[in-house]
Design an enzyme around this catalytic site. Structure first.
Site, PDB file in Angstrom:
ATOM      1  N   ARG A  92     -23.347  25.590 118.441  1.00 33.14           N
ATOM      2  CA  ARG A  92     -23.261  26.838 119.406  1.00 33.14           C
ATOM      3  C   ARG A  92     -23.136  28.196 118.949  1.00 33.14           C
ATOM      4  NH1 ARG A  92     -18.856  26.151 123.851  1.00 33.14           N
ATOM      5  NH2 ARG A  92     -16.986  25.075 122.628  1.00 33.14           N
ATOM      6  N   GLY A 120     -25.684  24.066 123.359  1.00 34.39           N
ATOM      7  CA  GLY A 120     -25.759  25.221 122.515  1.00 34.39           C
ATOM      8  C   GLY A 120     -24.793  26.467 123.257  1.00 34.39           C
ATOM      9  N   ARG A 170     -17.673  37.228 117.647  1.00 36.66           N
ATOM     10  CA  ARG A 170     -16.410  37.150 116.995  1.00 36.66           C
ATOM     11  C   ARG A 170     -16.488  37.338 115.586  1.00 36.66           C
ATOM     12  NH1 ARG A 170     -14.912  30.666 117.304  1.00 36.66           N
ATOM     13  NH2 ARG A 170     -16.694  29.956 116.036  1.00 36.66           N
ATOM     14  N   ASP A 246     -12.603  20.704 111.194  1.00 34.23           N
ATOM     15  CA  ASP A 246     -13.705  21.467 111.505  1.00 34.23           C
ATOM     16  C   ASP A 246     -13.119  22.680 111.980  1.00 34.23           C
ATOM     17  OD1 ASP A 246     -13.572  19.200 113.346  1.00 34.23           O
ATOM     18  OD2 ASP A 246     -14.660  20.727 114.310  1.00 34.23           O
ATOM     19  N   ASN A 247     -12.098  22.670 112.725  1.00 34.39           N
ATOM     20  CA  ASN A 247     -11.218  23.956 113.177  1.00 34.39           C
ATOM     21  C   ASN A 247     -10.363  24.691 112.479  1.00 34.39           C
ATOM     22  OD1 ASN A 247     -13.071  23.492 115.527  1.00 34.39           O
ATOM     23  ND2 ASN A 247     -11.424  22.416 116.726  1.00 34.39           N
TER      24      ASN A 247
HETATM   25  P1  AMP Z   1     -14.993  22.325 119.092  1.00 35.84           P
HETATM   26  O1  AMP Z   1     -14.322  21.036 119.295  1.00 35.84           O
HETATM   27  O2  AMP Z   1     -15.255  23.241 120.130  1.00 35.84           O
HETATM   28  O3  AMP Z   1     -14.559  23.138 117.846  1.00 35.84           O
HETATM   29  O4  AMP Z   1     -16.589  21.741 118.827  1.00 35.84           O
HETATM   30  C1  AMP Z   1     -16.839  20.635 117.793  1.00 35.84           C
HETATM   31  C2  AMP Z   1     -18.155  20.423 117.438  1.00 35.84           C
HETATM   32  O5  AMP Z   1     -19.116  20.361 118.690  1.00 35.84           O
HETATM   33  C3  AMP Z   1     -18.791  21.777 116.790  1.00 35.84           C
HETATM   34  O6  AMP Z   1     -19.459  21.419 115.780  1.00 35.84           O
HETATM   35  C4  AMP Z   1     -19.405  22.584 118.019  1.00 35.84           C
HETATM   36  O7  AMP Z   1     -20.432  23.422 117.329  1.00 35.84           O
HETATM   37  C5  AMP Z   1     -20.099  21.656 118.732  1.00 35.84           C
HETATM   38  N1  AMP Z   1     -20.387  21.884 120.167  1.00 35.84           N
HETATM   39  C6  AMP Z   1     -19.417  22.126 121.123  1.00 35.84           C
HETATM   40  N2  AMP Z   1     -19.836  22.433 122.053  1.00 35.84           N
HETATM   41  C7  AMP Z   1     -21.139  22.446 122.177  1.00 35.84           C
HETATM   42  C8  AMP Z   1     -22.238  22.805 122.976  1.00 35.84           C
HETATM   43  N3  AMP Z   1     -22.060  22.989 124.069  1.00 35.84           N
HETATM   44  N4  AMP Z   1     -23.258  22.831 122.443  1.00 35.84           N
HETATM   45  C9  AMP Z   1     -23.742  22.429 121.147  1.00 35.84           C
HETATM   46  N5  AMP Z   1     -22.675  21.921 120.326  1.00 35.84           N
HETATM   47  C10 AMP Z   1     -21.346  22.101 120.889  1.00 35.84           C
HETATM   48 MG    MG Z   2     -15.140  24.283 116.533  1.00 31.74          MG
END
Ligand code: AMP
Ligand code: MG
Length: 478
Positions: A92, A120, A170, A246-247
């Site tokens: 996203r 997204g 960002r 990944d973060n």
């Molecule tokens: P996060 O824990 O927020 O860092 O997300 C982990 C993964 O899920 C990353 O690859 C994000 O891009 C994906 N992601 C989280 N929320 C969404 C969303 N609403 N739509 C698409 N991808 C998402």
């Molecule tokens: Mg992330």
């Protein structure tokens, strides 16, 4: 400079197409500018006075592309809660390009090749949290991504309830993650792994280009930055909440603000993320997880660095972390020199804070004014005897401190923020913003950017968190 005169470049797109997916943002319905951060505008080389709400809305909504911009999402993998997920990527987030050393990225701007089941989108609540906290962390001297602006919209986004879609623009010098390297290692594309390492070095560590053992030096620098960033977190009571690889930023920044929290009362095992039932990412686990994540990065770099050198670099982590934390705690206590037993003094303080259910930030701020009268501090604890004993130790320690009381107070007032954005404070801004009132969001930006100043009208935010609003847990949904 005006926005329309800005020219972006997209060096990441010189890599093979497997590294990214070119995709345009999907605009939100009726975007409205919530907030502009003039500090970030200056970083980009923009004159904030010349920016209009309308052009910012169009930039964030993706309906206007700047000169040179070629939007793309980045591919990566990662260990989530300890388990390897072979493909994640920007699901996203969409990158617009690079200007003045800052990679511009929209978060919440629609689906990409990597969205999996996701829509997204990002909701207003979580976008306000990311926008404000990245600026707050920066002002506290903590390495972090930054944010230029935030838009809300009439787009309905489904979470536990219907919420408003929003987008944050960002900024980071690099959006490469530990998981970016893991993707190419675990899918056996080691030639691509090397290309990524070379790109990362050119982007963020040019001092190591064409030096002997450049990859080792880069890995060592990532270890150092990660350890120091986490030491900062521990010193201020920041719980990130989702330290998946990944973060984790390849340049050691705090990124991907989700269900994070600043501790209210000091609770070493605090878990801000309510889906993290085992507490993998609890406050006191963060330093250990940082090391684990770096060892996953080390494994991903193993085609480029010998095992022995990976281990040798990883071994330095603990020492770097401890040295940084000690330095920061010395500042927080106004101690201008180091003594052998200082570690014990600090440990005793954190034990006294935990047992006395002491609200960490007001406590350190109050300690910054300490002149021998213990009462203001004792009024902050439920275990006054223990704090009293600790203050005796502190008094003794101050006898060997080279600073005068005035010098110590001045130093401590710059090391101990009066204002941090606790979750209950952010929630007040979110509640107002969801009703269309962005005043508090913008006021909090000012507090976040000036955390050591007094800000009389907001003094209530500097006190102890109201009991029923302490140590809230947040969901991962965002
Ligand atoms: P996060 O824990 O927020 O860092 O997300 C982990 C993964 O899920 C990353 O690859 C994000 O891009 C994906 N992601 C989280 N929320 C969404 C969303 N609403 N739509 C698409 N991808 C998402
Ligand atoms: Mg992330």
């Amino acid at each position: 400079m005006k926005l329309q005169n800005l020219t972006l470049t997209t060096p990441y797109l010189n890599l093979d197409p497997i590294f990214y997916h070119e995709v345009h943002p999907t605009p939100l319905k009726n975007p409205t500018l919530v907030s502009l951060n003039t500090d970030a505008a200056n970083l980009m080389g923009l004159d904030p006075a010349k920016l209009t709400a309308n052009e910012l809305e169009e930039l964030l909504n993706g309906t206007t592309l700047l000169e040179g911009s070629r939007p793309y999402a980045m591919c990566y993998a990662g260990h989530q809660f300890g388990y390897y997920v072979p493909r994640l990527g920007d699901g996203r987030a969409i990158n617009l390009g690079l200007v003045n050393g800052w990679n511009l990225q929209l978060k919440g701007s629609g689906q990409t090749l990597y969205s999996r089941q996701g829509d997204g989108r990002a909701v207003l609540r979580s976008s306000i949290r990311e926008y404000l906290m990245s600026e707050a962390m920066h002002a506290l001297g903590i390495p972090t991504s930054r944010a230029l602006a935030l838009i809300s919209s009439d787009e309905k986004v489904a979470r536990e309830r219907w919420e408003k879609g929003a987008i944050v623009l960002r900024l980071s010098p690099s959006w490469i993650r530990f998981g970016s390297f893991e993707y190419f290692f675990h899918s056996n594309q080691h030639d691509k792994l090397q290309k990524l390492a070379d790109f990362c070095m050119a982007e963020s560590f040019p001092q190591f280009l064409e030096t002997e053992d450049g990859y080792v030096k880069m890995f060592g620098e990532i270890i150092k930055r990660t350890a120091e960033t986490i030491a900062h977190w521990q010193s201020v009571g920041f719980n990130h909440g989702v330290m998946n690889t990944d973060n984790m930023s390849a340049i050691g920044l705090t990124i991907d603000y989700g269900p994070y929290a600043f501790l209210d009362t000091f609770e070493s095992g605090y878990i801000c993320n309510h889906t993290d039932q085992e507490g993998r990412y609890s406050f006191d686990n963060q330093p250990r997880i940082g090391h684990w994540n770096l060892s996953m990065l080390g494994r991903a770099l193993s085609p480029l660095i010998t095992q022995e050198k990976i281990e040798r670099e990883l071994e330095k982590y603990g020492e770097i972390f401890t040295a940084k934390l000690m330095e920061l705690l010395h500042h927080k206590l106004g101690l201008a020199s180091e003594e052998e037993n200082d570690g014990e003094l600090f440990r005793a303080l954190f034990t006294a804070m935990e047992n006395g259910r002491i609200d960490m930030t007001p406590f350190f701020r109050s300690l910054s004014h300490y002149d021998g009268d213990k009462n203001p501090l004792l009024s902050l604890t439920l275990a006054p005897n223990q704090l009293n004993e600790w203050l005796d130790l502190y008094n003794k320690r101050l006898e060997n401190n080279p600073l005068t009381a005035d010098e110590r107070h001045a130093q401590m007032l710059k090391a101990n923020p009066k204002y941090i954005l606790k979750n209950y404070i952010l929630q007040e801004a979110i509640d107002a913003a969801e009703k269309g009132d962005f005043t508090l969001t913008n006021d909090l930006l000012t507090l976040a950017q000036n955390p050591y100043d007094e800000h009389e009208p907001f003094a209530r935010y500097a006190g102890i968190t109201p009991l029923q609003r302490q140590n809230l847990k947040l969901s991962c949904s965002s």
